[in-house]
Design a protein around this motif. Sequence first.
Motif, PDB file in Angstrom:
ATOM      1  N   THR A   1      15.615   2.864 -93.029  1.00  0.00           N
ATOM      2  CA  THR A   1      16.089   2.244 -91.792  1.00  0.00           C
ATOM      3  C   THR A   1      17.610   2.200 -91.757  1.00  0.00           C
ATOM      4  O   THR A   1      18.220   2.422 -90.704  1.00  0.00           O
ATOM      5  CB  THR A   1      15.517   0.831 -91.647  1.00  0.00           C
ATOM      6  OG1 THR A   1      14.089   0.875 -91.702  1.00  0.00           O
ATOM      7  CG2 THR A   1      15.921   0.204 -90.318  1.00  0.00           C
ATOM      8  N   ASP A   2      18.251   1.925 -92.893  1.00  0.00           N
ATOM      9  CA  ASP A   2      19.707   1.933 -92.948  1.00  0.00           C
ATOM     10  C   ASP A   2      20.262   3.332 -92.665  1.00  0.00           C
ATOM     11  O   ASP A   2      21.270   3.485 -91.959  1.00  0.00           O
ATOM     12  CB  ASP A   2      20.190   1.453 -94.319  1.00  0.00           C
ATOM     13  CG  ASP A   2      20.060  -0.056 -94.487  1.00  0.00           C
ATOM     14  OD1 ASP A   2      20.049  -0.756 -93.459  1.00  0.00           O
ATOM     15  OD2 ASP A   2      19.977  -0.528 -95.627  1.00  0.00           O
ATOM     16  N   ARG A   3      19.603   4.374 -93.216  1.00  0.00           N
ATOM     17  CA  ARG A   3      20.059   5.746 -92.943  1.00  0.00           C
ATOM     18  C   ARG A   3      19.858   6.080 -91.471  1.00  0.00           C
ATOM     19  O   ARG A   3      20.707   6.733 -90.851  1.00  0.00           O
ATOM     20  CB  ARG A   3      19.301   6.736 -93.818  1.00  0.00           C
ATOM     21  CG  ARG A   3      19.564   6.594 -95.310  1.00  0.00           C
ATOM     22  CD  ARG A   3      19.227   7.869 -96.066  1.00  0.00           C
ATOM     23  NE  ARG A   3      17.909   8.376 -95.734  1.00  0.00           N
ATOM     24  CZ  ARG A   3      16.788   8.040 -96.346  1.00  0.00           C
ATOM     25  NH1 ARG A   3      16.834   7.170 -97.348  1.00  0.00           N
ATOM     26  NH2 ARG A   3      15.629   8.558 -95.993  1.00  0.00           N
ATOM     27  N   THR A   4      18.752   5.628 -90.908  1.00  0.00           N
ATOM     28  CA  THR A   4      18.494   5.858 -89.488  1.00  0.00           C
ATOM     29  C   THR A   4      19.555   5.181 -88.633  1.00  0.00           C
ATOM     30  O   THR A   4      20.026   5.736 -87.629  1.00  0.00           O
ATOM     31  CB  THR A   4      17.099   5.320 -89.112  1.00  0.00           C
ATOM     32  OG1 THR A   4      16.105   5.973 -89.907  1.00  0.00           O
ATOM     33  CG2 THR A   4      16.792   5.543 -87.643  1.00  0.00           C
TER      34      THR A   4
ATOM     35  N   GLU B   1      24.874  17.433 -84.389  1.00  0.00           N
ATOM     36  CA  GLU B   1      25.985  16.944 -85.205  1.00  0.00           C
ATOM     37  C   GLU B   1      25.729  15.534 -85.707  1.00  0.00           C
ATOM     38  O   GLU B   1      26.153  15.162 -86.799  1.00  0.00           O
ATOM     39  CB  GLU B   1      27.285  16.987 -84.404  1.00  0.00           C
ATOM     40  CG  GLU B   1      28.501  16.679 -85.256  1.00  0.00           C
ATOM     41  CD  GLU B   1      29.795  17.031 -84.550  1.00  0.00           C
ATOM     42  OE1 GLU B   1      30.852  16.898 -85.164  1.00  0.00           O
ATOM     43  OE2 GLU B   1      29.738  17.445 -83.376  1.00  0.00           O
ATOM     44  N   GLY B   2      25.032  14.722 -84.913  1.00  0.00           N
ATOM     45  CA  GLY B   2      24.726  13.364 -85.342  1.00  0.00           C
ATOM     46  C   GLY B   2      23.774  13.326 -86.513  1.00  0.00           C
ATOM     47  O   GLY B   2      23.755  12.379 -87.282  1.00  0.00           O
ATOM     48  N   GLY B   3      22.973  14.372 -86.647  1.00  0.00           N
ATOM     49  CA  GLY B   3      22.048  14.417 -87.767  1.00  0.00           C
ATOM     50  C   GLY B   3      20.647  14.033 -87.346  1.00  0.00           C
ATOM     51  O   GLY B   3      20.423  13.447 -86.286  1.00  0.00           O
ATOM     52  N   SER B   4      19.689  14.345 -88.160  1.00  0.00           N
ATOM     53  CA  SER B   4      18.292  14.035 -87.875  1.00  0.00           C
ATOM     54  C   SER B   4      17.961  12.641 -88.383  1.00  0.00           C
ATOM     55  O   SER B   4      18.541  12.154 -89.357  1.00  0.00           O
ATOM     56  CB  SER B   4      17.379  15.064 -88.528  1.00  0.00           C
ATOM     57  OG  SER B   4      17.550  15.049 -89.935  1.00  0.00           O
ATOM     58  N   LEU B   5      17.024  12.000 -87.702  1.00  0.00           N
ATOM     59  CA  LEU B   5      16.580  10.679 -88.136  1.00  0.00           C
ATOM     60  C   LEU B   5      15.682  10.818 -89.354  1.00  0.00           C
ATOM     61  O   LEU B   5      14.758  11.646 -89.361  1.00  0.00           O
ATOM     62  CB  LEU B   5      15.820   9.982 -87.010  1.00  0.00           C
ATOM     63  CG  LEU B   5      16.594   9.679 -85.729  1.00  0.00           C
ATOM     64  CD1 LEU B   5      15.692   8.961 -84.734  1.00  0.00           C
ATOM     65  CD2 LEU B   5      17.818   8.848 -86.007  1.00  0.00           C
TER      66      LEU B   5
END
Length: 769
Positions: A57-60, A251-255
């Motif tokens: 969740t923190d990475r998300t 660019e934001g990255g994958s969840l």
Amino acid sequence: MTRATMVRAVLAAAVLLVSVIITLTMSPRLGLDLQGGTRMVLQAKDSDTAKADRESTDRTLEVLRRRIDSLGVTEPTLTRSGEDRIIVELPDVQDPRKATEVIGKTAQLTFHAVQGPGAANSAEDKDKGKEGLTLPDEQGRELALGPVALSGAGVKKASAEFDGQTGAGWTVSLDFHKDAGRDWTRLTGEAACHPAQDERRRVAIVLDQQVISSPQVSPSVSCGTGLPSGSTQITGSFSADEARELALLIEGGSLPVPVEIVEQRTVGPTLGADAIDASFRAALIGAAATALFITVVYRLFGALAAVALAAYGVISYAALVGLGVTLTLPGLAGFVLAIGMAVDANVLVFERAREEHALRPGRPLRSSLTAGFKGAWSAVADSNVTTLIAAGLLFFLGSGPVKGFGVTLGIGVLASMFSALVIARVLTETAARSRFVGDYRGVNGIAIPGRVRTWLARRDPQLMRRPRRWLMISAVLIAVAVAGIVVRGVNFGVEFTGGRLIEYSTSRPVDVETARSALAGAGFGDAEVTTAGAGDISVRTGDLDNNGEHELRSALAAEGGETTKVRDELIGPSLGDELRRNALIALAIAVLVQLAYLAIRFRWTFAVASVGALIHDVIILVGAFAWLGRTVDGIFLASLLTVIGYSVNDSVVVFDRVRELWAKARKRPLASVANQAVLQTVPRTVNTGMGALFILVALVVLGGDSLEDFALALLIGIVVGTYSSVMTAVPAALLLERTSKVPPPARTRAPRARKGAGNRDPQDNGARV
């Protein structure tokens, strides 16, 4: 001036100076319901490759932060709540559709080799029960894709560009990290080993299990060499907005894990501005009325308490701003309410000082005032602790605005104690040293008994002679409230039931029937349509996504012209069940904590009687809202827990006096002691209640629709709580004491007179009586 008074004066001046500096130099942090915007609560879900725990969740949250920053939202706020929830606040975002599309996408970007026509399912996929990815060729055949050769994590930069030379239009250019660039070279080198125009010479670019582009490797690229640049372009007939959105997603990255929107609230800035103006007017008028009231009742000392009340407002506001507390609409109302509650400590002190002066009319005024502060300390401390317990429960068990209300209430209680016990004490003790103030009874306000106390002394009503009579009246009130709950039912808000509640303002007046017909014609026949405020339309539906809300608004605009969304609340069914469960838990914990505290501080009979009165107030308040058809939501829960604190507050004051009087006359009948305690505390109860009522009536009349239910709940609760603390709690305690074998409380030993005091009256040193 004594040394103690000097210390209090210096402390008061220092706190006020700091508060004024903070007030003049810092701006408050307004919640979305005051400045407008959208608030979402996202629930992280388990995926095939990751579990929704605290770490994922923190990475998300970090990925979402990068995406929202790319949207250009001013000062967004993202925080984790619990193990698997994320709260997103987007100021000034009135249409959350675009934000929802960007936030909710998993954005798993992968690059695949095209294997050509054939079976679409690999053996590994069949073992997992999943279908493999396929790509249709020009003849409509399904082309199977190979395993993932490169993921979106290898993308260093993604940008939307317009390619006018080749006619490709808007594309997304990708730059890879060093290692990922080598993987890209290897992937394109393997594809280049196939003949030109062969489907296997293509590279498939996949986003969230959807093939978005499949470019052919240029014939100029030789087998095994590949593209050495470490970059590529994604083509696909994108519009400018689609290309930019795709670029920021990549660019934001994958969840790490997928997310689901379980709560969404949108508030128009107009509602926030109106609420601030309404609360300011209510606070100004209510506070002025309260200050005028205590000045009339307590003369000069009341006027000095009004000055301390103004200081309380500055201190509590500065504390909110300095601590960075987000000021929400319920929090603003709580701030206004606390102004009325701040009078309570001053009233307790002044009434106690009146009693002390009546016992010994010839004693110095300052001595009576000091004894008043000493004697009222126990009741002030206990009553404020019970209110702090309610505020703590609101903070730990509430969410969103309810949590903010708990913080505001807690700060207000602490600031009010400082105002009454430090600032007001410095002002009144300084004034009491004046011979003019001491000699003229009509000036100081302490040397006169007061009309309520005079009337009670003359009539001497025996209210506790038949305690069962009052309990029967309480039982009748409870029966009426339960009948309302059974017959009318409780109108739970969307917070507890799930669904969506939207309020619209139209440029042309639209009646409810016309709006209902228009929505039914657009396919929203199950929507509940009512009026909201001055001509606004309120629509309540079940599960409705943002696209559905857009269609609903368009249907309403066909009848009402330009339609503006004023308020929008979306609560998922799972969250609604959880909030309803948490509400019951909060009430149960509130009851148990109050019971435990009162049992420790007083007697078990007093504790049970107080909690019984508390439950009496809760049932009557819920029943009143059921009869009135008012909505029971999270804001109502905040007002309910506040009423619980206020009810116990009143009971504490009465039982504190019962305990004190009973300890002095252990053989005297308890009913007689309780009756005397009630009569002695009635002036305080009446005057404190009047101070709070001025504020609440101002909120009901001037606070607007957004504050009306909140203020109405508190208004009913305080009236009922004032009654029950005397006419329910005390009679119940008398009946319980008949079965109790616990001895009466021990007599409080007065402190010894100081050396050198001579024959001075021991009351002059402030000993309790």
